[in-house]
Design a protein around this motif. Structure first.
Motif, short mmCIF file in Angstrom:
data_model
loop_
_atom_site.label_atom_id
_atom_site.label_comp_id
_atom_site.label_asym_id
_atom_site.label_seq_id
_atom_site.Cartn_x
_atom_site.Cartn_y
_atom_site.Cartn_z
N GLY A 1289 0.69 -1.12 0.06
CA GLY A 1289 -0.04 -0.13 -0.03
C GLY A 1289 0.91 1.17 0.05
N ASP A 1405 -4.38 2.17 -4.17
CA ASP A 1405 -3.88 0.96 -3.26
C ASP A 1405 -3.80 -0.27 -3.84
N HIS A 1411 -6.88 5.59 -3.28
CA HIS A 1411 -6.74 5.25 -1.86
C HIS A 1411 -7.48 6.35 -1.12
#
Length: 1533
Positions: A1289, A1405, A1411
């Motif tokens: 991530g 992500d 994200h």
């Protein structure tokens, strides 16, 4: 009406003003020292009052009367007195008690009391036009006075006893709190014994129960605040004081917008405006033509030196008043030539002459050596060098010395001339050379005494040129801000000024003149060194040191030498009044002019009147007193002419203070209390053109009844500020214009920085100086006037030698007045507080302005100006830096800060439908986000197998029996113990047997595990699960601090209903020890079992729960608000939590992670006890406590085991940052490398501490730590792990939000570094299976992503509820299962109790989606609701910690709507009071809040929990119960 006491009263119509005269601050100060040993204090008072009796009526102060009258109007108002620890009470220093005549420096202009601003009973005639505010008074006639007012001298008030006792009753005003009896000592809370804390105190109480209180003894009020608390009664008093309405009414409207508009003070429509016509520039009489006037000052010197060599020029006196030396004109001429020749020919560096014509040279001569100064000054002029006279620097730290150094540097000075005696006295370096003072250039010091100078050869003659525009000398001046400027004066101007003074004063050849002023600058230089030479006058120079010993000396010299002229300042006249009884036979009849050089001072009028009163009988004629006004830039501006010049009689004006504050001139007939009486400073100088212009902006001419800055155009002013062309243009080249904008003249004018107006008969009046001008809410106040008012409040009793400084500081877009006074060494706390309260009232009544801060400092501690006055700019600098060290402080922000933004009113809520539509229209998303979906992940079948932790451990014990799960490190960094899967399983089995057999426990019973961090804790946890019991982990008590830590253990054991305690032998002994008995009732402990040596037995069977929803364990923790909360974790939630963490951090049996956390609750417990068993990875356990003896333990372990993932707490990070910050080099030598770390997570339940994580990253970058590695996690009671950075991530992002918008629950992103910006870091990534939404805590509706709201969470590992005792489940039920009021109304959410917001970032992500970042702003319970806005304590605390270097830590809370700020002082206790104004100002500036109470405590007093979070509520309880032992508590008014 008869003319009183004036022999010169002619038949003109005279308006009598009956003036009273000020009592003198010096009466008590310097000259009535009781002789030691032969007279008692009482006798001394008696003798003194007898001596003074005949004069008391004349030296009465009307201003004191005005102030007393103003104070009498106030009803008794109780104000809480600050409380102070005994050690902070002022110790009177030996230095402070030195008798005045030996003190290093004494009075100054600032220390003179000043005459009443009232005309006591003069009838006013209403004249149309300007005349009506102006009254003509012949000098002799102003001396009558009324004997009815109270004298302010301790000795002289037999007739005024009644009035005085009334004043004494007044004096009790507000000095006592409601609780304290009249005679009670000041509230000092420093007598309680302090606990010796080995660590910062952990929380020891549920909220509302202050530490150390029995359940029964505490009387509580409705707020849960102990009634007996002295603190709370003071706060009540403070609230009572604050309930009064503020002076300017707030306009009644509210702005619900984040542009919080500060209330701009609207000008009062009724304020007086100037009504007169535009003034006409005023011309002085033309400069007369003198037949044989020399072409330059040096030509005059040569003429007298050669034609009248025996004629006396200058007489110098020693400290006994004896003549040391008389310099003749012949001697001055020859000695100056010698020096000139030596300077030009005998000083060289590298065979080049050191000096060239036009070079600047510093003149450093003491005030008692005028002869050497005069020779040096003229020697420089003859050598065509430019003298720069400065003060003798005494120490390296003299007030203002650095700025003088800057001036010398900018003038390019390389040589300093001085005397032999002075050179010997200067501080020396080890080499024997004079030290280089701070900020000074390197100087060569040259002694000008005879033996160092050589006689010039016969053929050498100094060049004598006619006066030109070349610079003759540079005079220094210190500005209001403390910077020092050099004013250049040309030869032409010097000559013209001498000419103008000669004409204005009617100087004649050979006159004798007595000079009391500093001969290095200003009037002392102009009259006593320059003009005197022009006219071959004889100057008797009276040194300052002689005046201190014998204040009459100048009068005696006038008498002895039959001087025709004396040049003095008001204070010299004051001083002589005090000592004049000793001399019967002095006569002042020879004087034709007594020049009062500081006639522009507001108190000069009272000195003149009082002096005349006493000395008229000694031959002083009223008309010889000639006040004068001057400024460094324009030199002499105006001077009253001697009587023989046939000028109009002098005048006085009685002006309304309120009018003056608006810049207009009005007679005050109504309010007798606030008037200012001023005298004229005579006529404009010959050959000068004078006008009065507006102070700010374009220099428009003023109206005739308007106060402005006086400007002068003449050939005798300075030309420039040396090296500052911009400022020079503003000041020396001003072009005044008419209303239509037309220049009034083609000549440039010089601004004088004197504020005043031109009165009738073209007399000049000065009412203030720009340096002392304070503009508060658009009204002008003069610092000197405020000083006078403060001094009029019992000056004798309290202020040390009348030393008061008044200045303004800028806070929240307006000037705020600060008053600093030195208090007498014998003043008590009560006296100080009472004096302060009364000064505030007096200034409020007379000036209609509030004082922001009133500070008292011990005697002799304010920085001194060269001649003993207070160095104002240095005092202000110290105040702003927090280096003033006051011994008492009173802040009044509530009364004087009236421009705060409007309080915000909550608007009625918008309905759900319009809310949704509104968000859609505005293009705002509903703020929600989720982690990865767990149902689609590959480990589903494993997850189904691993529903119960005890099953997982058994499976691992069979599958990988020898795989090591845990390594516990000791302080040395070696493995203290370890556990493989099988060892852990076996140990758990033995614990389970013990529980069943020894403890006789049933399934479902609760068991408290009281262990130090280690493998025993983990094993007993699984033992409980094997036996079917519910474990509760509890931090063991601290052996050195049982009193605070043991009650917490007891409370958790009781609240969790544990029927058994498992622990070690050592702790078991501790729980039942004698010391424990003092803290808790040891008889009520449940069964305690020690697990040190358990029999090797297997349990008959291992317990299998019927459903995963059964309770697995209880997690107890004390929240930051001091509430003990236990949450229930089911088996399903436990395994879901482990699975989520496993997926986020990619944990497998082959991995190693290092954990430096406490293992008792929250995520720390899960990582320590659960995750390794679930995922099979190896955990390296580092107990945080071990870092106390070895700070590098955790980082050493990370490096040694090459760990990729590590967890720590903020406290650990802080220990490393502080403890290892300077040792990174040494760590590198030990081969410690952090380059292996991919992610280092700080486990927290708060807003990420960006400053700490950034400094940690910076410091350890040198050891290879990646700047992207550090991140934070977020969890809370309802869900211990909501966000975790993990290994995949995007990196955590940081945004900057507008703090003002945040107070309104809005999120507005701004650029980094913009004002009011607050950096916020994302709290890791949302865990798999977790859904987050932002909701309105009040309406429970969903919010758009530009709003701040409560974070709600839905996830399989949410806790199932609080485990509470008293059936408060209903109260908290919605914390765990609540639904949105509209939108998605089906999902069940848990409320975290934290405010935050979501923001969609540009990053992607792991799943390729954009994200969503979650930002935590702070706990909802901790927020402060003030002025209708929401504040987060941490923001205020950050500002406060930044405000002074000695503030180690800070915590804020509110109590009855007052903001209380507690600061820990890391420094000496004398700094405690410095913090109060700084803290108040920074919170006003940055948060628009007024601090109600400032509490200064020792380091370590603010309680901090194991996670390193401040326990503010706990602190609040301690404060209200008087348990903090504060150094100082200030109640802001």
């Amino acid at each position: 009406m008869p003319c009183l006491g004036s022999p010169s009263c002619t038949g003109k119509r005279v308006m009598l003003h009956i003036h009273k005269h000020p009592a003198d601050p010096f009466l008590n100060a310097a000259f009535f020292c009781p002789p030691a040993g032969d007279i008692t204090q009482k006798g001394y008072e008696k003798k003194r009052s007898k001596l003074l009796a005949p004069y008391i009526p004349q030296i009465q102060d009307l201003h004191t009367e005005a102030v007393q009258a103003a104070l009498a109007k106030y009803k008794e108002r109780k104000m809480p007195m600050p409380s102070k620890r005994r050690s902070v009470l002022v110790q009177s220093s030996v230095e402070a008690c030195t008798p005045p005549d030996t003190s290093s420096a004494s009075e100054d202009e600032g220390s003179l009391r000043r005459q009443g601003r009232l005309a006591a009973s003069a009838p006013h005639q209403a004249h149309p036009g300007v005349e009506h505010w102006f009254n003509r008074v012949i000098q002799g006639s102003s001396t009558s006075s009324s004997a009815s007012s109270t004298s302010s001298h301790p000795g002289g008030r037999p007739h005024a006893a009644a009035a005085a006792s009334a004043a004494a009753m007044l004096a009790d005003l507000m000095a006592h709190t409601q609780l304290d009896n009249q005679s009670a000592p000041p509230d000092v809370t420093g007598l309680s014994e302090r606990l010796v804390h080995m660590e910062r105190p952990q929380v020891a109480s549920v909220r509302g129960l202050p530490r150390g209180y029995n359940h029964t003894t505490l009387l509580e009020t409705a707020d849960g605040v102990p009634v007996n608390s002295r603190v709370s009664s003071k706060i009540q008093q403070l609230l009572n004081t604050l309930k009064r309405p503020k002076r300017p009414p707030l306009r009644e409207f509210f702005l619900d917008d984040f542009e919080e508009l500060l209330d701009v003070q609207q000008p009062d429509p009724n304020q007086p405006k100037p009504e007169g016509v535009q003034m006409r520039p005023l011309e002085g009489e033309p400069l007369g033509v003198v037949t044989n006037w020399p072409p330059s000052l040096l030509a005059a010197l040569q003429r007298w030196g050669t034609t009248q060599p025996k004629s006396p020029c200058l007489t110098a006196l020693d400290n006994a008043g004896k003549v040391i030396y008389t310099l003749t004109y012949g001697k001055l001429w020859t000695r100056s030539q010698k020096l000139a020749y030596t300077l030009l020919n005998k000083l060289s560096s590298r065979n080049e002459p050191l000096l060239r014509p036009g070079d600047r040279v510093a003149l450093v001569f003491p005030n008692n050596d005028p002869v050497m100064f005069m020779v040096a000054f003229y020697g420089c002029l003859l050598a065509e060098l430019v003298p720069v006279p400065i003060e003798v620097p005494l120490t390296r730290k003299d007030a203002g010395s650095q700025q003088i150094g800057f001036l010398l540097g900018s003038c390019g000075v390389t040589l300093a001339l001085t005397t032999d005696a002075c050179q010997k006295g200067l501080p020396k370096a080890q080499t024997g050379e004079v030290v280089t003072f701070k900020g000074w250039p390197r100087l060569l010091w040259f002694v000008t005494d005879g033996k160092h100078v050589v006689k010039p050869p016969k053929e050498w003659h100094p060049p004598l040129r006619d006066a030109t525009n070349e610079t003759a000398y540079i005079e220094y001046k210190t500005s209001k801000e403390g910077s020092t400027m050099g004013i250049t004066v040309s030869h032409e101007a010097m000559l013209a000024h001498c000419h103008a003074l000669t004409q204005a004063c009617g100087y004649t050849e050979g006159e004798t003149i007595t000079n009391v002023l500093d001969f290095k600058r200003d009037a002392g230089l102009w009259h006593g060194v320059l003009t005197s030479i022009m006219n071959r006058m004889h100057v008797i120079s009276i040194p300052y040191s002689l005046m201190k010993v014998n204040p009459l000396s100048w009068i005696q010299k006038v008498h002895t030498f039959k001087a025709r002229v004396a040049v003095v300042k008001s204070r010299d006249m004051h001083w002589s009044l005090l000592a004049q009884r000793d001399q019967r036979d002095i006569s002042l009849s020879s004087l034709r002019m007594l020049i009062v050089a500081d006639g522009a001072n507001p108190w000069s009028i009272s000195s003149c009147d009082a002096f005349l009163n006493v000395f008229q009988s000694r031959g002083l004629r009223p008309e010889v007193i000639c006040p004068s006004a001057s400024s460094a830039e324009a030199m002499t501006v105006a001077i009253r002419r001697p009587p023989e010049m046939g000028v109009p009689p002098p005048g006085k004006a009685v002006l309304s203070m309120s009018g003056l504050s608006h810049g207009v001139i009005r007679v005050d007939t109504e309010e007798k209390l606030s008037v200012l009486t001023v005298q004229d400073v005579g006529q404009v100088m010959p050959g000068a053109l004078v006008c009065v212009v507006r102070v700010e902006g374009t220099p428009y001419l003023c109206h005739t009844d308007e106060v402005g800055e006086i400007c002068v155009s003449s050939g005798s002013t300075g030309i420039s500020y040396f090296g500052l062309p911009g400022m020079t243009k503003n000041v020396f080249e001003t072009i005044p214009v008419t209303v239509l904008g037309a220049p009034i003249s083609d000549r440039p004018f010089t601004r004088t920085s004197l504020l005043g107006f031109i009165g009738p008969d073209n007399l000049v009046f000065v009412v203030g100086k720009l340096d002392g001008l304070m503009v508060v809410s658009g009204r002008r106040h003069n610092a000197d006037d405020v000083v006078a008012t403060a001094l009029a409040v019992e000056p004798m009793k309290f202020v040390y030698r009348g030393r008061i400084a008044v200045f303004s500081v800028s806070v929240l877009h307006d000037e705020r007045i600060v008053v600093v006074a030195e208090q007498r060494p014998d003043a008590s706390e009560e006296d100080s507080f009472q004096w302060m309260s009364r000064v505030l009232q007096a200034i409020d009544s007379i000036h209609q302005v509030g004082v922001y801060c009133l500070a008292l400092v011990p005697a002799n501690t304010l920085p001194k100006a060269p001649l003993g006055g207070i160095h104002i700019s240095e005092t202000k600098q110290r105040f702003l830096e927090g280096a003033l060290h006051p011994c008492n402080v009173l802040m009044c922000p509530h009364t004087c800060v009236t421009n705060l933004p409007k309080p915000r009113q909550k608007q009625p809520e918008v309905g759900p439908a319009s809310m949704i539509v509104g968000n859609l229209v505005a293009g705002k998303r509903i703020a929600q986000a989720c982690g990865r979906d767990v149902t689609q992940l590959e480990d589903n079948d494993q997850a189904r197998k691993f529903l119960y932790m005890q099953d997982v451990l058994q499976w691992r014990a069979q599958a990988t029996p020898d795989h090591t799960l845990f390594l516990l490190l000791n302080a040395k960094g070696t493995v203290a113990s370890s556990a493989s899967c099988l060892q852990l399983h076996k140990r758990a089995e033995r614990v389970a047997v013990a529980l069943m057999e020894k403890g006789r426990l049933n399934t479902g019973d609760h068991v408290a595990l009281v262990y130090p961090p280690g493998i025993d804790l983990i094993a007993t946890f699984y033992g409980c699960l094997y036996a079917g019991c519910v474990p509760v982990t509890v931090r063991p008590p601290h052996p050195q601090n049982l009193a605070t830590t043991l009650p917490t253990v007891k409370m958790i054991v009781e609240v969790s209903k544990s029927v058994c305690i498992l622990t070690t032998q050592a702790i078991m002994k501790l729980l039942k020890s004698k010391e424990a008995m003092a803290a808790v009732d040891v008889k009520t402990w449940p069964t305690v079992l020690d697990t040190d040596d358990l029999p090797r037995k297997k349990p008959p069977q291992i317990y299998k729960p019927p459903t995963p929803e059964m309770l697995a364990y209880l997690d107890f923790s004390v929240s930051t608000t001091g509430i003990l909360a236990g949450v229930k974790m089911s088996h399903a939630a436990t395994s879901a939590l482990c699975r989520s963490i496993k997926l986020q951090c990619e944990l497998y049996p082959s991995r190693q992670i290092a954990i430096c956390l406490d293992p008792y609750c929250g995520l720390g417990f899960a990582l320590w006890c659960l995750c390794s068993v679930y995922s099979g990875h190896q955990s390296i356990l580092v107990p945080p406590l071990e870092l106390e003896s070895n700070v590098s333990l955790w980082l050493g372990a990370v490096s040694h085991y090459k760990v990729r993932v590590t967890f720590c707490s903020y406290s650990v990070m802080e220990m490393c940052t502080k403890g290892l910050g300077s040792q990174t080099e040494a760590l590198r030598m030990r081969n410690i490398s952090l380059s292996c770390v991919r992610t280092c997570m700080v486990v927290a339940e708060e807003r990420p501490r960006i400053a700490l994580t950034q400094s940690f990253s910076k410091i350890f970058k040198d050891l290879g730590l990646s700047p992207r590695a550090v991140s934070t996690t977020f969890g809370c009671r309802v869900n211990v792990a909501i966000c975790l950075q993990g290994t995949a991530g995007p990196d955590p992002t940081t945004v900057y939000v507008d703090m003002r918008a945040l107070r309104h629950d809005r999120v507005r992103l701004v650029e980094r570094g913009s004002p009011h910006s607050l950096p916020l870091m994302e709290s890791g990534k949302i865990l798999p299976g977790v859904k987050v939404i932002i909701a309105n805590p009040e309406t429970k509706g969903p919010l758009g992503d530009s709003h701040l709201g409560e974070i709600w969470v839905s996830s399989p590992h949410n806790a199932t509820g609080y485990y509470t005792v008293y059936g408060e489940e209903a109260l908290h039920a919605d914390h765990f299962n609540t639904k949105l009021s509209f939108g998605d109304t089906q999902t069940v959410w848990a409320r975290t109790g934290y405010l935050g917001f979501l923001r969609r970032t540009e990053l992607t992500d792991a799943s390729g989606e954009r994200h969503d970042a979650l930002y935590v702003v702070g706990s909802l319970d901790e927020t402060l609701e003030l002025r209708g806005m929401r504040y987060h304590p941490i923001d205020i605390e950050t500002s406060v910690i930044r405000s002074h270097k000695s503030i180690a830590e800070c915590a804020v809370f509110t109590w009855t709507n007052l903001l209380v700020v507690v600061v820990e002082l890391e420094g000496s206790e004398q700094e405690a009071l410095d913090l109060v104004p700084l803290v108040t100002s920074v919170v006003l500036e940055e948060h628009y809040l007024i601090v109600g109470v400032v509490v200064v405590v020792d380091p370590g007093v603010i309680p901090i929990n194991s996670r390193g979070e401040k326990q503010r509520m706990h602190l609040r309880d301690g404060f209200l119960a008087d348990q903090l032992d504060p150094i100082y508590v200030a109640y802001n008014m």
